[in-house]
Motif scaffolding. Structure first.
Motif, mmCIF file in Angstrom:
data_model
loop_
_atom_site.group_PDB
_atom_site.id
_atom_site.type_symbol
_atom_site.label_atom_id
_atom_site.label_comp_id
_atom_site.label_asym_id
_atom_site.label_seq_id
_atom_site.Cartn_x
_atom_site.Cartn_y
_atom_site.Cartn_z
ATOM 1 N N GLU A 1 0.909 -1.274 -0.095
ATOM 2 C CA GLU A 1 0.031 0.068 0.136
ATOM 3 C C GLU A 1 0.987 1.441 0.147
ATOM 4 O O GLU A 1 2.142 1.217 0.317
ATOM 5 C CB GLU A 1 -0.916 0.142 1.200
ATOM 6 N N ASN B 1 9.650 5.433 -3.692
ATOM 7 C CA ASN B 1 9.663 4.042 -3.556
ATOM 8 C C ASN B 1 10.779 3.481 -2.742
ATOM 9 O O ASN B 1 11.771 4.090 -2.648
ATOM 10 C CB ASN B 1 9.936 3.682 -5.077
ATOM 11 N N LYS C 1 8.681 -1.030 -3.843
ATOM 12 C CA LYS C 1 7.617 -0.718 -3.378
ATOM 13 C C LYS C 1 7.012 0.474 -3.387
ATOM 14 O O LYS C 1 8.073 1.502 -2.853
ATOM 15 C CB LYS C 1 7.211 -1.283 -2.105
ATOM 16 N N LYS D 1 -4.555 0.714 -1.066
ATOM 17 C CA LYS D 1 -3.967 -0.587 -1.321
ATOM 18 C C LYS D 1 -3.731 -1.017 -2.906
ATOM 19 O O LYS D 1 -4.521 -0.689 -3.889
ATOM 20 C CB LYS D 1 -4.919 -1.748 -0.812
ATOM 21 N N VAL D 2 -2.568 -1.426 -3.011
ATOM 22 C CA VAL D 2 -2.150 -2.076 -4.372
ATOM 23 C C VAL D 2 -2.652 -3.598 -4.521
ATOM 24 O O VAL D 2 -3.343 -3.901 -5.350
ATOM 25 C CB VAL D 2 -0.744 -2.022 -4.508
ATOM 26 N N TRP D 3 -2.233 -4.350 -3.353
ATOM 27 C CA TRP D 3 -2.776 -5.565 -3.034
ATOM 28 C C TRP D 3 -2.490 -5.980 -1.811
ATOM 29 O O TRP D 3 -1.755 -5.669 -1.165
ATOM 30 C CB TRP D 3 -2.235 -6.488 -4.108
#
Length: 389
Positions: free
Chosen positions: A14, A125, A131, A381-383
């Motif tokens: 996230e 990042n 990330k 959230k990305v995943w």
């Protein structure tokens, strides 16, 4: 969380989203802190603890170049309105240890529909995993980190008794520069403004801004021309938006002894007239890249053509044998005590600042960490777990 073998046990990804209001709450407009932060950046650059784009690690960024014409219907074309998209990646070491990228689109026609010329976003990042950590509104961030460098220049290189400040090109960047300079030089009591005309909208807006925010300034002068703007000024900072080749011209005789001249975007001064002046730069390698890309030639009289960029002009002056490379001083050398800053009250100093993505990374990191501590922004959230792994 990492296992002993180096693998991650936490696959959730996230990031923190910060809109412009969040950025203001996170301190993006704190000029004094921004000046201190870019001072750290310049020190890390001097130590080599950074990376920018390109093989030489000094590229300002990667720009989409639009064609002059195309047979494809509705294809975007280059025009006089400064249409461009640009990605500016960087790594910054030290306590930051962070990768980031500023991405922006720009079009001068935006103003006619109520938008700023450039719309910018910034991403941070994790260096180890890649990330995403944060995605944030970048307009205020970019302007404040740009203005912070003139503030650093004023802190390190202006005369201690400086009272008269000149703003050339009174737009957003000049306003940020004003904020930063005024956070370092408390005795400024006169500000001269040079816009496209004394009654231009930007000049009037700047005057009103100064009146509202800096009551210690007793004299505000709307100047007719560059000579009036430059004469008697202790500190001159410029951030002019203009067409290529229409850069404002400076003349040596208009500069008082002890003047500090700071250029963040456009500059035009006869090379031979500035040979003996102290020249301070942020990153020589970046200007070498500019010079290699532009490869400007000479006019019919054998004089090197101007580029509009002070630092790039310095590189050409070195190539043309007018000055030695060692005569140029970097901010990092001054901060680290390797070379002196101002050496006399009468010394005229030229400062070239072009802005670097390392500065964006640092100021974004400061805003991001403040936002985390003070629960500012929205986590997205990305995943929970990647679908393909």
């Amino acid at each position: 969380m990492y296992t002993a073998g180096g693998g991650s046990m936490d696959s959730k990804v996230e990031f923190l989203f910060l809109n412009e209001e969040d950025m203001i709450k996170a301190g993006v407009l704190d000029a004094d802190r921004a000046v201190d932060t870019v001072g750290e950046v310049i020190t890390l650059l001097s130590e080599g603890d950074y990376l920018m784009g390109g093989r030489a690690h000094n590229d300002h960024g990667v720009q989409l170049i639009f064609p002059e014409k195309s047979d494809i219907p509705n294809f975007p074309l280059a025009d006089s309105a400064d249409r461009r998209f640009m990605a500016m990646p960087a790594y910054l070491g030290g306590r930051f240890h962070m990768c980031g990228e500023k991405w922006y689109g720009s079009n001068g026609n935006n103003r006619s529909i109520g938008l700023p010329r450039s719309i910018l976003m910034m991403m941070l990042n994790d260096v180890e995993t890649g990330k995403p950590l944060a995605y944030m509104s970048g307009n205020l961030l970019s302007s404040m980190r740009t203005g912070a460098m003139p503030g650093l220049a004023a802190k390190l290189l202006a005369r201690d008794d400086s009272k008269v400040l000149t703003l050339v090109g009174p737009g957003v960047i000049c306003r940020s520069s004003l904020r930063a300079i005024m956070s370092q030089r408390f005795d400024i009591d006169t500000i001269k403004i040079k816009g496209s005309s004394p009654t231009s909208a930007n000049a009037i807006k700047m005057k009103e801004y100064i009146e509202e925010n800096y009551p210690q300034v007793k004299n505000i002068v709307l100047c007719r021309d560059m000579e009036e703007a430059l004469k008697d000024a202790d500190i001159i900072t410029e951030a002019v938006s203009c067409k290529e080749g229409e850069w404002p011209e400076y003349k040596r005789e208009w500069l008082k002894p002890g003047a500090l001249v700071i250029s963040t975007s456009t500059f035009n001064m006869e090379h031979k007239s500035i040979v003996d002046l102290k020249k301070v730069i942020d990153n020589y390698g970046m200007y070498e890249n500019y010079a290699e890309e532009d490869n400007v030639g000479y006019d019919e009289n054998g004089n090197r053509l101007h580029t509009g960029c002070m630092g790039e002009d310095f590189v050409y002056m070195v190539q043309d044998g007018l000055i030695e490379r060692d005569s140029l001083t970097t901010f990092g050398e001054i901060i680290r005590g390797k070379k002196p800053g101002r050496e006399s009250d009468d010394e005229i100093i030229l400062v070239s600042i072009e802005g670097m993505p390392t500065e964006d990374v640092a100021w974004a990191y400061e805003c991001y960490t403040y936002a985390l501590v003070h629960d500012i922004g929205t986590k997205l959230k990305v995943w929970d777990r990647p679908y393909a792994f």
